[in-house]
Design a protein around this motif. Structure first.
Motif, mmCIF file in Angstrom:
data_model
loop_
_atom_site.group_PDB
_atom_site.id
_atom_site.type_symbol
_atom_site.label_atom_id
_atom_site.label_comp_id
_atom_site.label_asym_id
_atom_site.label_seq_id
_atom_site.Cartn_x
_atom_site.Cartn_y
_atom_site.Cartn_z
ATOM 1 N N UNK A 34 0.509 -0.819 0.224
ATOM 2 C CA UNK A 34 -0.301 -0.366 -0.216
ATOM 3 C C UNK A 34 1.024 1.261 0.116
ATOM 4 N N UNK A 35 1.768 0.885 0.813
ATOM 5 C CA UNK A 35 2.876 2.602 1.419
ATOM 6 C C UNK A 35 3.292 2.880 -0.530
ATOM 7 N N UNK A 36 3.708 1.855 -1.113
ATOM 8 C CA UNK A 36 4.121 1.759 -2.652
ATOM 9 C C UNK A 36 3.323 2.549 -3.628
ATOM 10 N N UNK A 37 2.637 1.619 -2.980
ATOM 11 C CA UNK A 37 1.393 2.194 -4.230
ATOM 12 C C UNK A 37 0.949 3.511 -4.350
ATOM 13 N N UNK A 38 0.393 4.228 -2.334
ATOM 14 C CA UNK A 38 -0.024 5.076 -2.933
ATOM 15 C C UNK A 38 1.525 6.491 -3.389
ATOM 16 N N UNK A 39 2.967 6.144 -2.910
ATOM 17 C CA UNK A 39 4.260 6.517 -3.597
ATOM 18 C C UNK A 39 3.405 6.669 -4.810
ATOM 19 N N UNK A 40 3.083 5.750 -6.067
ATOM 20 C CA UNK A 40 3.098 5.803 -7.217
ATOM 21 C C UNK A 40 2.246 6.627 -8.011
ATOM 22 N N UNK A 41 0.671 6.430 -6.645
ATOM 23 C CA UNK A 41 -0.154 7.162 -7.694
ATOM 24 C C UNK A 41 0.164 8.790 -7.666
ATOM 25 N N UNK A 42 0.787 9.758 -6.140
ATOM 26 C CA UNK A 42 1.410 10.669 -6.772
ATOM 27 C C UNK A 42 1.398 11.052 -7.736
ATOM 28 N N UNK A 43 2.131 10.120 -8.573
ATOM 29 C CA UNK A 43 2.442 10.711 -10.317
ATOM 30 C C UNK A 43 1.144 11.161 -10.343
ATOM 31 N N UNK A 44 -0.320 11.255 -10.221
ATOM 32 C CA UNK A 44 -0.845 11.386 -10.738
ATOM 33 C C UNK A 44 -1.570 13.211 -10.857
ATOM 34 N N UNK A 45 -0.623 13.578 -9.433
ATOM 35 C CA UNK A 45 -0.688 14.751 -8.834
ATOM 36 C C UNK A 45 0.637 16.012 -8.989
ATOM 37 N N UNK A 46 1.387 14.676 -9.137
ATOM 38 C CA UNK A 46 2.755 16.251 -9.784
ATOM 39 C C UNK A 46 2.884 16.728 -10.996
ATOM 40 N N UNK A 47 3.259 18.172 -11.366
ATOM 41 C CA UNK A 47 2.888 17.739 -12.632
ATOM 42 C C UNK A 47 4.073 17.361 -13.431
ATOM 43 N N UNK A 48 3.871 17.891 -14.915
ATOM 44 C CA UNK A 48 5.128 17.681 -15.806
ATOM 45 C C UNK A 48 6.465 18.353 -15.968
ATOM 46 N N UNK A 49 7.475 17.781 -15.352
ATOM 47 C CA UNK A 49 8.450 19.178 -15.596
ATOM 48 C C UNK A 49 9.409 19.557 -16.860
ATOM 49 N N UNK A 50 9.216 18.256 -17.378
ATOM 50 C CA UNK A 50 10.552 17.944 -18.513
ATOM 51 C C UNK A 50 8.739 16.935 -19.363
ATOM 52 N N UNK A 51 9.128 17.872 -20.705
ATOM 53 C CA UNK A 51 8.028 17.250 -21.561
ATOM 54 C C UNK A 51 8.455 16.486 -22.826
#
Length: 503
Positions: free
Chosen positions: A135-152
């Protein structure tokens, strides 16, 4: 023994060096134009990584068991060769992962997440993802959905991209086992655009890595991502050889090309060493013939080099010593070995691990990096084997590591494979159930997807554009798998064909 002298061939229109699938496809394309074609192959069998072995009355593939369906190249070729009606789909049951336990010692075996691309999850909180990484790693992976795309759209390193966006657990437990099984390499050594074309663009469109995976999976054409041939992929090689014979092309086995140079008149001279009596000049061959090493000088108007990377680069350096930047800093090839076991094991009838298992590095009690349960994957093979008899294939060797199988004798390696298969499949297997086995080493597997390889390939291809009578092809240039190899070989032959058409 040393060479007895020179055996001069008449001049051919095209000499193809290497009789793997790439070489045979390129030779076929030239022969169909009416050109005189000679294929020289160092080993005693054509096909390269696509070939058969006979075990317990079964004709089994030693290398590729299927082909990717990301394009129509393989299916089209099979149709032209009369094999289109024998194309089959695999069992859709899917594969599993074997990983270090989430907590404590031991190992964990779980189904591979369904919505994923190269192990990158499209839904990080899905139950099959949580089962693999927690679960802990899955929640960390879900943060990808919230982080901005800095390198296009400019990420090159697959491992760095995954770790940055989703964390180390996704990288090590989901992506690394797949990259190790498919490319024999750590994902940190692989280039995004080579292993996942379109991922960077989808990443930019979707705004997250998991969203990009979902987007690409949604847009993918329906049907199995891999297909095969009833009777085995080695039937492709048989069909190519038959068609080459029909067009009058010659395939000379046991003839290793050792030199390549351009003559003053613009033709090429291929130097080869043969240990086959039928290839030698009758005056220079001994009565035993096959025990002698005979030097051959083969003249050709054009040459296609279709060997593995080390041999190809050596021939190119011989032919064009001034190509320093094109023949320079290439990545080292890996050593991979396949062990095939035929077992009388009714306990495997239920296919307890689907069609196969990919193994994470460092998983306790398991040395193999992957296992394919071939009789569970292909219905035709299960029919041929009969009730209770099973074929499993285990793969050993990763880039940058000493292959654990290399120092083992046949009996030792078979014993290791039985232990690994027992652990991976969750079924106790021993030598009393073993009907037969075989080992197949591949010593020069250079990944097209290695970081920097794209630029090296581009530099070499730019040089080759200046040479209308010299072409190079192979998986180390075109990409892993028949879906990449066949189009690349066809294109390589196309340049040679255009030269002759425009003469």
């Amino acid at each position: 023994m040393s060479a007895q002298g020179n055996s001069a061939d008449g001049r051919h229109d095209v000499v193809v060096i290497g009789a793997g699938v790439a070489g045979l496809v390129a030779a076929r394309a030239c022969a169909r134009l009416g050109l005189s074609v000679l294929v020289v192959e160092a080993s005693d069998a054509a096909g390269g990584c696509v070939g058969p072995t006979e075990i317990a009355g079964l004709s089994l593939d030693t290398g590729a068991e299927g082909f990717a369906t990301r394009n129509d190249a393989v299916a089209t070729l099979l149709g032209e060769l009369g094999l289109g009606g024998d194309i089959v789909d695999p069992n859709p049951a899917g594969a599993w992962l074997r990983l270090p336990a989430l907590h404590g010692n031991g190992a964990l075996t779980v189904p591979m997440p369904k919505l994923s691309l190269l192990g990158i999850p499209g839904s990080p909180l899905a139950s099959d993802v949580v089962a693999a990484i927690g679960w802990k790693a899955a929640i960390r992976a879900y943060l990808d959905r919230l982080r901005p795309v800095l390198t296009i759209g400019t990420e090159k390193n697959l491992g760095e991209l995954v770790e940055k966006r989703m964390g180390s657990a996704v990288l090590d437990r989901l992506v690394a086992p797949i990259s190790g099984g498919v490319y024999s390499a750590d994902p940190r050594m692989l280039e995004v655009d080579a292993v996942a074309p379109g991922l960077n663009a989808a990443f930019t469109r979707a705004g997250s890595l998991s969203g990009a995976v979902s987007l690409l999976k949604t847009e993918a054409k329906p049907g199995a991502g891999v297909r095969g041939i009833r009777g085995g992929m080695h039937r492709l090689v048989d069909a190519l050889l038959a068609e080459l014979a029909h067009y009058g092309a010659e395939v000379r086995l046991g003839a290793r090309a050792v030199g390549l140079r351009e003559e003053p008149n613009g033709s090429w001279l291929v130097s080869a060493e043969s240990t086959r009596a039928e290839s030698a000049d009758t005056e220079s061959a001994s009565a035993e013939g096959a025990a002698e090493s005979v030097a051959l000088q083969i003249a050709a108007r054009a040459v296609i080099v279709a060997t593995p990377s080390t041999a190809a680069l050596g021939l190119l350096a011989d032919a064009r010593p001034d190509w320093d930047e094109a023949a320079g800093d290439w990545a080292a090839g890996s050593s991979v070995e396949i062990v095939t076991l035929v077992l009388d094991a009714p306990a495997l009838d239920s296919a307890p691990r689907g069609t196969g298992v990919l193994v994470g590095a460092g998983t306790p009690g398991t040395t193999a990096k992957a296992l394919t349960h071939s009789t569970a994957k292909w219905a035709w093979l299960a029919e041929a084997a009969g009730p209770g008899r099973h074929v499993v294939r285990l793969s050993y060797g990763r880039i940058g590591e000493v292959n654990p199988s290399a120092a083992l004798g046949d009996d030792e390696l078979t014993a290791l494979a039985l232990r690994d298969a027992s652990a991976i499949l969750g079924v106790e297997l021993d030598v009393t159930q073993l009907v037969g086995s075989a080992r197949t080493p591949w010593r020069d597997a250079l990944s097209h997807a290695a970081l920097g390889q794209k630029d090296r390939v581009a530099a070499l291809r730019a040089r080759l554009e200046e040479e209308p009578t010299l072409a190079v092809t192979g998986s180390w240039l075109g990409g892993t798998g028949l879906a990449s190899v066949i189009p690349d070989a066809t294109e390589a032959a196309g340049g040679i064909r255009r030269h002759f058409v425009h003469l």
